[in-house]
Scaffold this motif. Sequence first.
Motif, PDB file in Angstrom:
ATOM      1  N   LEU A   1      40.023   2.971   7.515  1.00 17.39           N
ATOM      2  CA  LEU A   1      41.252   3.096   8.275  1.00 17.39           C
ATOM      3  C   LEU A   1      40.978   3.394   9.744  1.00 17.39           C
ATOM      4  O   LEU A   1      39.873   3.824  10.114  1.00 17.39           O
ATOM      5  N   ALA A   2      42.007   3.213  10.564  1.00 23.00           N
ATOM      6  CA  ALA A   2      41.956   3.610  11.969  1.00 23.00           C
ATOM      7  C   ALA A   2      41.910   5.140  12.042  1.00 23.00           C
ATOM      8  O   ALA A   2      42.304   5.822  11.089  1.00 23.00           O
TER       9      ALA A   2
ATOM     10  N   GLN B   1      45.107   7.090  11.145  1.00 20.81           N
ATOM     11  CA  GLN B   1      45.459   6.905   9.737  1.00 20.81           C
ATOM     12  C   GLN B   1      44.469   7.620   8.819  1.00 20.81           C
ATOM     13  O   GLN B   1      44.866   8.197   7.799  1.00 20.81           O
ATOM     14  N   SER B   2      43.183   7.613   9.167  1.00 19.37           N
ATOM     15  CA  SER B   2      42.189   8.267   8.303  1.00 19.37           C
ATOM     16  C   SER B   2      42.380   9.778   8.296  1.00 19.37           C
ATOM     17  O   SER B   2      42.179  10.428   7.268  1.00 19.37           O
TER      18      SER B   2
ATOM     19  N   ALA C   1      37.321  -2.462   5.941  1.00 21.87           N
ATOM     20  CA  ALA C   1      38.443  -2.471   6.889  1.00 21.87           C
ATOM     21  C   ALA C   1      39.556  -3.397   6.412  1.00 21.87           C
ATOM     22  O   ALA C   1      40.744  -3.079   6.541  1.00 21.87           O
ATOM     23  N   ALA C   2      39.182  -4.564   5.847  1.00 24.38           N
ATOM     24  CA  ALA C   2      40.195  -5.505   5.349  1.00 24.38           C
ATOM     25  C   ALA C   2      40.938  -4.915   4.153  1.00 24.38           C
ATOM     26  O   ALA C   2      42.165  -5.024   4.049  1.00 24.38           O
TER      27      ALA C   2
ATOM     28  N   GLY D   1      41.405  -1.840   3.508  1.00 23.32           N
ATOM     29  CA  GLY D   1      42.184  -0.672   3.890  1.00 23.32           C
ATOM     30  C   GLY D   1      43.477  -0.981   4.627  1.00 23.32           C
ATOM     31  O   GLY D   1      44.260  -0.064   4.892  1.00 23.32           O
ATOM     32  N   ARG D   2      43.740  -2.245   4.938  1.00 24.32           N
ATOM     33  CA  ARG D   2      44.952  -2.577   5.694  1.00 24.32           C
ATOM     34  C   ARG D   2      46.242  -2.248   4.953  1.00 24.32           C
ATOM     35  O   ARG D   2      47.175  -1.699   5.543  1.00 24.32           O
ATOM     36  N   PRO D   3      46.361  -2.588   3.655  1.00 18.73           N
ATOM     37  CA  PRO D   3      47.598  -2.172   2.958  1.00 18.73           C
ATOM     38  C   PRO D   3      47.786  -0.655   2.950  1.00 18.73           C
ATOM     39  O   PRO D   3      48.906  -0.156   3.109  1.00 18.73           O
TER      40      PRO D   3
ATOM     41  N   GLY E   1      46.661   1.380   5.243  1.00 20.33           N
ATOM     42  CA  GLY E   1      47.054   1.728   6.603  1.00 20.33           C
ATOM     43  C   GLY E   1      48.526   1.480   6.857  1.00 20.33           C
ATOM     44  O   GLY E   1      49.186   2.255   7.562  1.00 20.33           O
ATOM     45  N   LEU E   2      49.056   0.397   6.272  1.00 22.29           N
ATOM     46  CA  LEU E   2      50.481   0.097   6.425  1.00 22.29           C
ATOM     47  C   LEU E   2      51.341   1.180   5.780  1.00 22.29           C
ATOM     48  O   LEU E   2      52.338   1.632   6.372  1.00 22.29           O
TER      49      LEU E   2
ATOM     50  N   SER F   1      51.191   4.247   7.957  1.00 20.19           N
ATOM     51  CA  SER F   1      51.994   4.056   9.177  1.00 20.19           C
ATOM     52  C   SER F   1      53.479   4.234   8.892  1.00 20.19           C
ATOM     53  O   SER F   1      54.204   4.832   9.690  1.00 20.19           O
TER      54      SER F   1
END
Length: 580
Positions: free
Chosen positions: A13-14, A17-18, A236-237, A239-241, A243-244, A247
């Motif tokens: 995550l960013a 977010q982490s 990273a890919a 972890g995008r869901p 991260g959403l 957010s």
Amino acid sequence: VRAAVRQALSRLLAPEQSSLMAALLVGDTDGLSEAQRFDFTQSGLAHLTAVSGLHLVTLLRALDLLLGRLPLRYRARAVFQLLFLLFFGCLTGWRVSVTRAIVMTGAQLAGKLLLRPTSPPCLLALSLLVLTCCQPYAVLGSAFWMSAAATAALIFLAEPLAVRLNRFLPRFPARLLATGLSTQLATLPWSLALSHSVQLASLPVNALAIPLAGGALCLGLALLPLGLIGPPVAAAAAGRPLGLILSLLRELAGWTARLRAGRLYSGWFNPCLLLAVLALTLCLWPAWRRVALKAFLVLLVAGLAWQGIAWLNRPPVQVWFFDVGQGDAILVRSRRGTLLIDGGKPGQGTRTLIPALNALGIARVRLAAVTHGDQDHAGGLAELAEYNCLETLLIGQGLYADSTRQVSEAPALAALLDGARRAVQTVAWHDTIALDRDARFRVLAPPDNREIQDEARRDSNAWSMILEGDLAGSRFLFTGDCTPAGERRLNETGWPRADVLKVAHHGAALTTGQAMLKQTRPAAAVISVGVNNYGHPDPGVLERLADQGCLVFSTRTCGAIRFDCRPNQLTVRTMAGGQP
């Protein structure tokens, strides 16, 4: 293990977010920014970042679903769950709420393994006994009592409340609302004491936030192995869901924190009103209903009378000098309005001013005056504007006209003007600002002319607004960061007499001269100052004030300072107990 979890989350995550995911998963709040902490506290979602029974139950259900797909007997599944409880306790550092939840869940699982009945009240009593024995000092903390009160409310209050709500709502929404309402009622005294406000909208907001947090917990736990050993690009890919989801949770907390409607403030309550709320909840049980209703009415009348008497006994005007470190923040409160003069540095709005306003029961400040654009004066006001705590911003005509030039030099002023938007009103030299008949102000300086404009290009403090306040018969002089040149100009035209002087520029050496003090003749002076490298307050300034026979109060030693203004009477109280 916790360090490995943080490292894995940082690969998934960013950074922002982490840090939020670490707080949700293991209760590690060290990485949360002040803005994140404040938003979750003010929105009533802080329990999501403090690992508790909610997190444990969510993870246990996910584990139970996973174990149910394996060819394991019930006893084997129970042993796996007990081992997970021990692992989770070690991972989170055995926090109070986690320990309570682990003891209750573990005892319930052990009872099923041993074919012994268990009851929720007995489990709660056992967990509190274990906590008291293993962590005796936990009893002195609010986390112990909030966890106990919330759990007791779920055991005793949620079911009767759900039955009542089921008359108007379907079963699932009724139970969900009853759960949130019962825990909020149980923890109301601590919420008011710690954050000084409670947002009623947190009930429906929690109904959205809890599933989001549960989904983030399960997905984050499932992705941890990939974050630990997987390729960075794949991690990273994947972890995008996640991260959403995080957010969305962050935006939900931020929106609720900025919502002023539906917020209850600690300044509106007293012990009688809190006991009235407790009596009202007892009406849910038929056996207690008649007595509880009578107690509720008596306590409600007593609480309202208490508030009315307190309002009548309040002085016509109060002046608060808040302790915001090396900066200025002064609140003038009359019976019909409020004026906030400056707001300290960035961060002081959320750290000091909004909690103070909540504690005083002030939903929004009617008027806020920014004396000039320096960070230590405009920064906190920008945060109040961001959180919808300001109605109208007052700014000097010259400073407002010069603000476009100061965008790069004074980013806090630019942020303040952007946050206030349409609610900006300019004031000019010799203008009068009236809150009511007991609180009136006159703008003494600066005039908007070529001399001040040229001076402001060299020193932005030249625009510093100087106000004279007539507050219930007592005269206050608010000098902002008055410059030596500005002081000399008023020496020539004449300073007004003042009972209380706000010392200019935190006690800088070149201001508050002998000529100025001879004209103002203050009985008391306040220096708004914190730890600094400028030598403020200057010993020469303190000496000149002492020669004048002036009592000097400093926010660095006295904390917040309050003046109560009544006709022919002026009293002062320091919050930290420091003496002049």
